[in-house]
Design a protein around this motif. Structure first.
Motif, PDB file in Angstrom:
ATOM      1  N   ARG A  16     -38.138  22.739 -20.707  1.00 27.66           N
ATOM      2  CA  ARG A  16     -38.476  21.969 -21.894  1.00 27.66           C
ATOM      3  C   ARG A  16     -39.762  22.252 -22.324  1.00 27.66           C
ATOM      4  O   ARG A  16     -40.620  21.157 -22.824  1.00 27.66           O
ATOM      5  CB  ARG A  16     -38.452  20.318 -21.487  1.00 27.66           C
ATOM      6  CG  ARG A  16     -37.103  19.991 -21.035  1.00 27.66           C
ATOM      7  CD  ARG A  16     -36.777  18.329 -20.655  1.00 27.66           C
ATOM      8  NE  ARG A  16     -35.370  17.975 -20.558  1.00 27.66           N
ATOM      9  CZ  ARG A  16     -34.924  18.251 -19.565  1.00 27.66           C
ATOM     10  NH1 ARG A  16     -35.194  18.688 -18.694  1.00 27.66           N
ATOM     11  NH2 ARG A  16     -33.491  17.680 -19.519  1.00 27.66           N
ATOM     12  N   TRP A 247     -35.689  12.647 -28.080  1.00 28.39           N
ATOM     13  CA  TRP A 247     -35.673  14.016 -28.472  1.00 28.39           C
ATOM     14  C   TRP A 247     -34.437  14.971 -28.009  1.00 28.39           C
ATOM     15  O   TRP A 247     -33.698  14.511 -27.085  1.00 28.39           O
ATOM     16  CB  TRP A 247     -36.912  14.648 -28.055  1.00 28.39           C
ATOM     17  CG  TRP A 247     -38.209  14.406 -28.788  1.00 28.39           C
ATOM     18  CD1 TRP A 247     -38.161  13.612 -30.013  1.00 28.39           C
ATOM     19  CD2 TRP A 247     -39.647  14.704 -28.644  1.00 28.39           C
ATOM     20  NE1 TRP A 247     -39.413  13.310 -30.396  1.00 28.39           N
ATOM     21  CE2 TRP A 247     -40.349  14.128 -29.695  1.00 28.39           C
ATOM     22  CE3 TRP A 247     -40.293  15.367 -27.708  1.00 28.39           C
ATOM     23  CZ2 TRP A 247     -41.694  14.253 -29.612  1.00 28.39           C
ATOM     24  CZ3 TRP A 247     -41.395  15.814 -27.817  1.00 28.39           C
ATOM     25  CH2 TRP A 247     -42.250  14.980 -28.684  1.00 28.39           C
ATOM     26  N   GLU A 248     -34.390  15.844 -28.734  1.00 33.46           N
ATOM     27  CA  GLU A 248     -32.843  16.910 -28.247  1.00 33.46           C
ATOM     28  C   GLU A 248     -33.126  17.228 -26.892  1.00 33.46           C
ATOM     29  O   GLU A 248     -34.278  17.847 -26.564  1.00 33.46           O
ATOM     30  CB  GLU A 248     -32.636  18.005 -29.326  1.00 33.46           C
ATOM     31  CG  GLU A 248     -31.410  18.623 -28.851  1.00 33.46           C
ATOM     32  CD  GLU A 248     -31.109  19.702 -29.924  1.00 33.46           C
ATOM     33  OE1 GLU A 248     -30.365  20.595 -29.793  1.00 33.46           O
ATOM     34  OE2 GLU A 248     -31.957  19.765 -31.069  1.00 33.46           O
ATOM     35  N   LYS A 249     -32.360  17.161 -25.921  1.00 32.37           N
ATOM     36  CA  LYS A 249     -32.231  17.471 -24.311  1.00 32.37           C
ATOM     37  C   LYS A 249     -33.682  17.048 -23.850  1.00 32.37           C
ATOM     38  O   LYS A 249     -34.301  18.003 -23.297  1.00 32.37           O
ATOM     39  CB  LYS A 249     -31.959  19.138 -24.319  1.00 32.37           C
ATOM     40  CG  LYS A 249     -30.789  19.787 -25.023  1.00 32.37           C
ATOM     41  CD  LYS A 249     -30.643  21.010 -24.794  1.00 32.37           C
ATOM     42  CE  LYS A 249     -29.379  21.524 -25.393  1.00 32.37           C
ATOM     43  NZ  LYS A 249     -29.020  23.146 -25.249  1.00 32.37           N
TER      44      LYS A 249
END
Length: 262
Positions: A16, A247-249
């Motif tokens: 991330r 948020w994405e992933k």
């Protein structure tokens, strides 16, 4: 000198890295404390963070598990890294700013799924770890200090979506809450988040298991910002960035912020 500090269980800093950079760009905390970095220190992707102004880091890491890091725009020097209960885990790092403020970044063991130390060794380790935090605060008598991190315990009834239904669920059991209260009392720590937001449901973690975490809103406040009493009155502006969980992933945790005028 005012500075803003954020704490975030990132659940893999390498996986991330982009989300960390987005938070740094959009929110620009002066100090960002990450937990569950899941990386050896030499593999943490510091170049991108340095390019955004976070030129200072103190950290402890290990491959695939645990790991804590403090990224700072302000000069910071490492002053401690405790291995409480001799678990061999990277769960604590402390750095000191030039103004004398010491920042402790903790990742307390999650404790497994069964709230019984006889049936679940991990739960016993968690309780012992928090007891060690208590004993450390008794002996060290922290001053001019901020303690942040994923403490994996939601202490108040309004720190969970259902106090009654979570009384036998790890992270909100009475024995965990009692242990955390003792650790807090030992250091005379002040819960800065709740000093600023004293009332109402407040969460920083929502399970990956929930197909629609936002609508279900079955959260817990596992991530904390504390300070010693001598600087507690300098704190303000606490907030949980709930939208980051979307948020994405994402990580299953949201960042928690506070500002100190010191």
């Amino acid at each position: 000198m005012p500075f803003t500090i954020a704490t975030w269980n990132i659940n893999s800093v390498r996986l991330r890295e982009g989300l960390v950079q987005t938070l740094m760009k959009e929110e620009m905390p002066d100090i960002l404390c990450l937990q569950e970095c899941k990386s050896p220190v030499d593999k943490i992707p510091v170049e991108g963070f340095q390019a955004l102004g976070y030129t200072h880091m103190v950290a402890r890491g290990q491959k695939g598990y645990n790991g804590v890091a403090i990224f700072s725009k302000l000069p910071i020097k490492e002053v401690a890294a405790h291995d409480f209960v001799d678990l061999g885990h990277a769960r604590h790092i402390a750095g000191q700013l030039e103004n004398g403020v010491t920042i402790h970044n903790f990742y307390v063991p999650a404790g497994g799924d069964i709230p019984d130390r006889e049936q679940n060794e991990k739960f016993g380790q968690k309780l012992d770890y928090v007891t060690a935090m208590r004993d450390w605060a008794h002996s060290d008598k922290p001053q001019k200090s901020i303690l942040v991190g994923d403490l994996n315990i939601a202490p108040r009834e309004d720190d969970v979506w259902s106090h009654k239904q979570l009384l036998k669920i790890v992270s909100h059991t009475p024995v965990e809450v009692e242990h955390l209260g003792q650790a807090m009392e030992a250091g005379k720590w002040v819960d800065i988040t709740r000093q600023d937001i004293p009332e109402g449901l407040l969460y920083s973690w929502w399970s990956y298991r929930s197909p629609d975490w936002d609508a279900a809103d079955k959260g817990r406040r596992l991530d904390h910002v504390w300070s010693t009493p001598d600087i507690a009155n300098a704190a303000h502006g606490s907030r949980v960035l709930r939208h980051v969980r979307g948020w994405e992933k994402p990580s299953d945790h949201a960042p928690v912020f506070a500002t100190f005028d010191i």
